[in-house]
Design an enzyme around this catalytic site. Structure first.
Site, PDB file in Angstrom:
ATOM      1  N   LYS A   1     -10.694  -3.847  -4.374  1.00  0.00           N
ATOM      2  CA  LYS A   1     -11.484  -2.654  -4.695  1.00  0.00           C
ATOM      3  C   LYS A   1     -10.584  -1.503  -5.129  1.00  0.00           C
ATOM      4  O   LYS A   1     -11.033  -0.560  -5.753  1.00  0.00           O
ATOM      5  CB  LYS A   1     -12.352  -2.245  -3.511  1.00  0.00           C
ATOM      6  CG  LYS A   1     -11.617  -2.133  -2.197  1.00  0.00           C
ATOM      7  CD  LYS A   1     -12.532  -2.405  -1.027  1.00  0.00           C
ATOM      8  CE  LYS A   1     -11.722  -2.724   0.234  1.00  0.00           C
ATOM      9  NZ  LYS A   1     -12.448  -3.429   1.241  1.00  0.00           N
TER      10      LYS A   1
ATOM     11  N   LYS B   1      -4.705 -10.220  -6.513  1.00  0.00           N
ATOM     12  CA  LYS B   1      -5.968 -10.564  -5.846  1.00  0.00           C
ATOM     13  C   LYS B   1      -7.069  -9.586  -6.263  1.00  0.00           C
ATOM     14  O   LYS B   1      -6.789  -8.428  -6.616  1.00  0.00           O
ATOM     15  CB  LYS B   1      -5.806 -10.571  -4.326  1.00  0.00           C
ATOM     16  CG  LYS B   1      -5.588  -9.226  -3.711  1.00  0.00           C
ATOM     17  CD  LYS B   1      -5.772  -9.235  -2.201  1.00  0.00           C
ATOM     18  CE  LYS B   1      -5.616  -7.790  -1.748  1.00  0.00           C
ATOM     19  NZ  LYS B   1      -6.000  -7.407  -0.485  1.00  0.00           N
TER      20      LYS B   1
ATOM     21  N   LYS C   1       0.827  -1.211   0.000  1.00  0.00           N
ATOM     22  CA  LYS C   1       0.000   0.000   0.000  1.00  0.00           C
ATOM     23  C   LYS C   1       0.854   1.250   0.000  1.00  0.00           C
ATOM     24  O   LYS C   1       0.533   2.227  -0.671  1.00  0.00           O
ATOM     25  CB  LYS C   1      -0.937   0.018   1.219  1.00  0.00           C
ATOM     26  CG  LYS C   1      -2.145  -0.883   1.060  1.00  0.00           C
ATOM     27  CD  LYS C   1      -3.194  -0.546   2.107  1.00  0.00           C
ATOM     28  CE  LYS C   1      -4.433  -1.393   1.928  1.00  0.00           C
ATOM     29  NZ  LYS C   1      -5.449  -1.173   2.955  1.00  0.00           N
TER      30      LYS C   1
HETATM   31  P1  TYM Z   1     -10.543  -5.636   4.088  1.00  0.00           P
HETATM   32  O1  TYM Z   1     -11.626  -4.645   4.348  1.00  0.00           O
HETATM   33  O2  TYM Z   1      -9.456  -5.272   3.145  1.00  0.00           O
HETATM   34  O3  TYM Z   1     -11.160  -6.992   3.580  1.00  0.00           O
HETATM   35  C1  TYM Z   1     -12.232  -7.617   4.263  1.00  0.00           C
HETATM   36  C2  TYM Z   1     -12.085  -9.125   4.231  1.00  0.00           C
HETATM   37  O4  TYM Z   1     -12.136  -9.598   2.875  1.00  0.00           O
HETATM   38  C3  TYM Z   1     -11.025 -10.450   2.627  1.00  0.00           C
HETATM   39  N1  TYM Z   1     -10.629 -10.308   1.226  1.00  0.00           N
HETATM   40  C4  TYM Z   1     -10.542 -11.325   0.350  1.00  0.00           C
HETATM   41  N2  TYM Z   1     -10.782 -12.640   0.488  1.00  0.00           N
HETATM   42  C5  TYM Z   1     -10.615 -13.427  -0.625  1.00  0.00           C
HETATM   43  N3  TYM Z   1     -10.219 -12.940  -1.818  1.00  0.00           N
HETATM   44  C6  TYM Z   1      -9.958 -11.622  -1.994  1.00  0.00           C
HETATM   45  N4  TYM Z   1      -9.576 -11.155  -3.177  1.00  0.00           N
HETATM   46  C7  TYM Z   1     -10.122 -10.755  -0.879  1.00  0.00           C
HETATM   47  N5  TYM Z   1      -9.970  -9.421  -0.698  1.00  0.00           N
HETATM   48  C8  TYM Z   1     -10.279  -9.161   0.585  1.00  0.00           C
HETATM   49  C9  TYM Z   1      -9.946  -9.943   3.579  1.00  0.00           C
HETATM   50  O5  TYM Z   1      -8.958 -10.904   3.802  1.00  0.00           O
HETATM   51  C10 TYM Z   1     -10.755  -9.614   4.810  1.00  0.00           C
HETATM   52  O6  TYM Z   1     -10.959 -10.774   5.594  1.00  0.00           O
HETATM   53  N6  TYM Z   1      -7.597  -5.251   8.116  1.00  0.00           N
HETATM   54  C11 TYM Z   1      -8.809  -5.833   7.625  1.00  0.00           C
HETATM   55  C12 TYM Z   1     -10.026  -5.471   8.441  1.00  0.00           C
HETATM   56  C13 TYM Z   1      -9.878  -5.717   9.922  1.00  0.00           C
HETATM   57  C14 TYM Z   1     -10.033  -6.976  10.557  1.00  0.00           C
HETATM   58  C15 TYM Z   1      -9.892  -6.697  11.951  1.00  0.00           C
HETATM   59  C16 TYM Z   1     -10.297  -8.275  10.101  1.00  0.00           C
HETATM   60  C17 TYM Z   1      -9.647  -4.788  10.869  1.00  0.00           C
HETATM   61  N7  TYM Z   1      -9.657  -5.364  12.103  1.00  0.00           N
HETATM   62  C18 TYM Z   1     -10.006  -7.723  12.881  1.00  0.00           C
HETATM   63  C19 TYM Z   1     -10.389  -9.290  11.061  1.00  0.00           C
HETATM   64  C20 TYM Z   1     -10.230  -9.014  12.442  1.00  0.00           C
HETATM   65  C21 TYM Z   1      -9.068  -5.339   6.202  1.00  0.00           C
HETATM   66  O7  TYM Z   1      -8.614  -4.285   5.834  1.00  0.00           O
HETATM   67  O8  TYM Z   1      -9.906  -6.115   5.472  1.00  0.00           O
END
Ligand code: TYM
Length: 332
Positions: A201, A198, A111
């Protein structure tokens, strides 16, 4: 019952990868565990946000959780910023975490490079760097045992484990050591326009992802124009990431095994396969989109659900923070 927890950033777009990698596993976990599922608005602030948009995106994320099947009675569903203990614990964990281990976080490296700034030290926010520590606080505050996430978040959950172990060693048993729960297939859904990256968004082209809000015709177009590999066989193969990704999606949205799908397309071409895949994804997402729209139309109800969840989460968080402060020796 085990305690499970997961969260998503309110970024305006939720895509098929988010649904398959995290939301669907969470929906299943709410039946067998005590699930907390929240919207990480403070994490979203690690990149610039417009206040009006952020507010809208928080409500959208809440509607999306509900539309995908999160039941706010079974699950504690809330907004991260409402529970100030998350940021309070993040500060404490900041004093346990090491700069080196945060510098090794792959997502931070990716990032911060993408921000395209003259110098990393001047152009990248401290928040972006510190983001995994806030995530560790999110997890550890609730004695979480299971964290369903996509593969890209595994390293962050491992950091939470390391910080918990280090804290426990220094101050005595305080935190439960959480386990990431990564599904065997679908933990990393790849981009439709580039199967080596991957689905994301923040991809430069909207053709990379299928948004939960894409209309049926948009979904059809995106799937028909998805990249494919050389060769014509509809078969998974480590060296053919594009068709492997499409087969994984097909299998998950239809709940059929990859082998049975491969079998159905012996002797057929990509055209037939993609047409059927497009219809399968449309049938899978259509009812979800309709439900999200219904929830979005009732802002009062969404706010009510988030308030109720915040009240429940606050009680747990206050109790835990009290114990943590005692361990630290700052309770007089
Ligand atoms: P975020 O908002 O980027 O993504 C949310 C969830 O979606 C999963 N994900 C995917 N899974 C499969 N294929 C993909 N292409 C793909 N893109 C995204 C992510 O792995 C995630 O599970 N840091 C985290 C949010 C967070 C969090 C937490 C998660 C903050 N605190 C505590 C679990 C526990 C994030 O930015 O996810």
């Amino acid at each position: 019952m085990k305690k499970s927890l997961t969260a998503i950033q309110p970024s305006g777009i939720l895509h098929l990868g988010n649904l398959i990698g995290a939301i669907e596993p969470a929906v299943q976990l709410q039946e067998t565990s005590q699930l907390s599922m929240f919207i990480v608005d403070y994490h979203a602030m690690t990149v610039p946000q417009k206040p009006v948009e952020l507010r809208k995106n928080i409500l959208f994320a809440a509607a999306a959780y509900l539309g995908c099947g999160i039941d706010p009675v079974k699950t504690t569903m809330f907004q991260q910023s409402r529970i100030s203990e998350h940021t309070e614990l993040a500060w404490i964990l900041n004093c346990v975490a090491k700069i080196g281990e945060l510098e090794r976080m792959t997502q931070y490296k990716d990032k911060s490079q993408k921000l395209n700034v003259k110098s990393q030290s001047e152009g990248v926010s401290v928040g972006l760097f510190d983001y995994p520590v806030l995530m560790a606080a999110d997890i550890l505050l609730y004695d979480t045992e299971v964290v369903p996430v996509g593969e890209d978040q595994k390293q962050h959950v491992e950091l939470a484990r390391d910080l918990a172990e280090r804290f426990n060693k220094q101050f005595g048993e305080t935190f439960v050591i959480p386990e990431p729960k990564i599904r065997a297939e679908g933990a990393r859904i790849m981009g439709l326009d580039d199967a080596t990256k991957k689905m994301s968004k923040s991809a430069t082209s909207a053709k990379s992802y299928i948004s939960l809000m894409d209309e049926s015709d948009v979904i059809r177009k995106k799937i028909m124009s998805a990249v494919t590999d050389s060769g014509t066989e509809i078969r998974t193969d480590r060296n053919r990431p594009a068709i492997t990704n499409l087969l994984t999606i097909f299998s998950i949205v239809t709940r059929r095994s990859v082998e049975s799908i491969e079998h159905s397309y012996v002797g057929k071409g990509y055209g037939d396969f993609k047409k059927d895949l497009a219809e399968a994804v449309v049938s899978y997402l259509d009812p979800i989109r309709a439900k999200i729209q219904t929830y979005l139309a009732d802002e009062t109800e969404l706010k009510h659900i988030l308030n109720d969840g915040a009240e429940r989460a606050k009680k747990q968080a206050q109790f835990k923070m009290h114990r943590i402060r005692q361990k630290l020796g700052i309770t007089l």
